[in-house]
Enzyme design. Structure first.
Site, PDB file in Angstrom:
ATOM      1  N   LYS A  74       0.844  -1.200   0.000  1.00  0.00           N
ATOM      2  CA  LYS A  74       0.000   0.000   0.000  1.00  0.00           C
ATOM      3  C   LYS A  74       0.875   1.244   0.000  1.00  0.00           C
ATOM      4  O   LYS A  74       1.734   1.406   0.846  1.00  0.00           O
ATOM      5  CB  LYS A  74      -0.916  -0.016   1.219  1.00  0.00           C
ATOM      6  CG  LYS A  74      -1.810  -1.262   1.275  1.00  0.00           C
ATOM      7  CD  LYS A  74      -2.637  -1.342   2.528  1.00  0.00           C
ATOM      8  CE  LYS A  74      -1.754  -1.623   3.731  1.00  0.00           C
ATOM      9  NZ  LYS A  74      -2.500  -2.000   4.922  1.00  0.00           N
ATOM     10  N   THR A 106      -6.738  10.301   8.221  1.00  0.00           N
ATOM     11  CA  THR A 106      -6.219   9.073   7.616  1.00  0.00           C
ATOM     12  C   THR A 106      -5.974   7.968   8.650  1.00  0.00           C
ATOM     13  O   THR A 106      -5.365   6.950   8.316  1.00  0.00           O
ATOM     14  CB  THR A 106      -4.908   9.366   6.872  1.00  0.00           C
ATOM     15  OG1 THR A 106      -3.972   9.944   7.791  1.00  0.00           O
ATOM     16  CG2 THR A 106      -5.134  10.305   5.698  1.00  0.00           C
ATOM     17  N   GLY A 108      -6.143   4.788  10.466  1.00  0.00           N
ATOM     18  CA  GLY A 108      -6.716   3.474  10.200  1.00  0.00           C
ATOM     19  C   GLY A 108      -6.956   3.147   8.743  1.00  0.00           C
ATOM     20  O   GLY A 108      -7.640   2.169   8.434  1.00  0.00           O
ATOM     21  N   THR A 109      -6.377   3.907   7.822  1.00  0.00           N
ATOM     22  CA  THR A 109      -6.653   3.648   6.407  1.00  0.00           C
ATOM     23  C   THR A 109      -6.169   2.273   5.957  1.00  0.00           C
ATOM     24  O   THR A 109      -6.847   1.603   5.181  1.00  0.00           O
ATOM     25  CB  THR A 109      -6.030   4.727   5.501  1.00  0.00           C
ATOM     26  OG1 THR A 109      -4.660   4.876   5.833  1.00  0.00           O
ATOM     27  CG2 THR A 109      -6.741   6.047   5.639  1.00  0.00           C
ATOM     28  N   GLY A 110      -5.015   1.856   6.420  1.00  0.00           N
ATOM     29  CA  GLY A 110      -4.497   0.545   6.006  1.00  0.00           C
ATOM     30  C   GLY A 110      -5.365  -0.599   6.476  1.00  0.00           C
ATOM     31  O   GLY A 110      -5.687  -1.511   5.708  1.00  0.00           O
ATOM     32  N   CYS A 111      -5.760  -0.561   7.731  1.00  0.00           N
ATOM     33  CA  CYS A 111      -6.635  -1.600   8.280  1.00  0.00           C
ATOM     34  C   CYS A 111      -7.995  -1.576   7.588  1.00  0.00           C
ATOM     35  O   CYS A 111      -8.588  -2.612   7.316  1.00  0.00           O
ATOM     36  CB  CYS A 111      -6.832  -1.395   9.782  1.00  0.00           C
ATOM     37  SG  CYS A 111      -5.320  -1.485  10.738  1.00  0.00           S
TER      38      CYS A 111
END
Length: 169
Positions: A74, A106, A108-111
């Site tokens: 990502k 932004t 927690g965007t990855g989770c």
């Protein structure tokens, strides 16, 4: 699916070195999909963080070689005008891009992206389609988050943007 939450937004490590080694050696080979961000991919490989798309793709291939079925690196931590993610599977390499939106929301965007991919897979989508749909949904959630007034500092994305609009929508 394995989203290796290993590094805080501040850059501070969240896992000790022995835990990273365990993740790399025991969990990663069991993952159907590994979804590290740029700093996490670098730490898993003990390399500098990818700067170019070529670096990202090389690191995705290197992580897949460690046993993951597929790897989505990502690129949200990148600096290009677009946020680019690279998916490497046995079938090949595919890029997913979206315009980068300047915001502080932004957290927690990855989770969130990984969870949206898992939801797409649960609905029976093929992996590339699940990634594509999750990326579109997350991009809209990031943009919509600017209308939320929740907490201070880095706020969350607007997970429910499709169901109820933010204050200024």
């Amino acid at each position: 699916m394995l989203d290796p939450v290993m590094i805080a937004a501040s850059g501070d490590p969240l896992l000790r070195d022995d835990a990273v080694a365990t993740l790399r050696e025991l969990l990663l080979p069991r993952a159907m999909l590994l979804t590290p961000n740029l700093p996490e991919a670098a730490r898993l490989l003990d390399e500098p963080q990818a700067v170019t798309r070529a670096d990202m793709e090389r690191q995705a291939h290197a992580l897949r070689a460690l046993g993951a079925g597929a790897v989505l690196v990502k690129g949200g931590h990148g600096t290009e005008a677009d946020s680019a993610d690279v998916l490497v599977t046995a079938a090949g390499t595919e890029w997913f891009t979206a315009p980068r939106h300047a915001t502080q929301n932004t957290h927690g965007t990855g989770c969130t992206l990984s969870s949206a991919i898992a939801a797409g897979l649960a609905k029976g989508l093929a992996l590339p389609q699940a990634v594509a749909e999750a990326k579109v949904w997350l991009t809209a959630a990031i943009v919509a988050a600017d209308g939320l007034a929740i907490g201070g500092g880095h706020g969350p994305v607007h997970h429910f943007h499709a169901l109820w609009p933010a204050a200024d929508d």
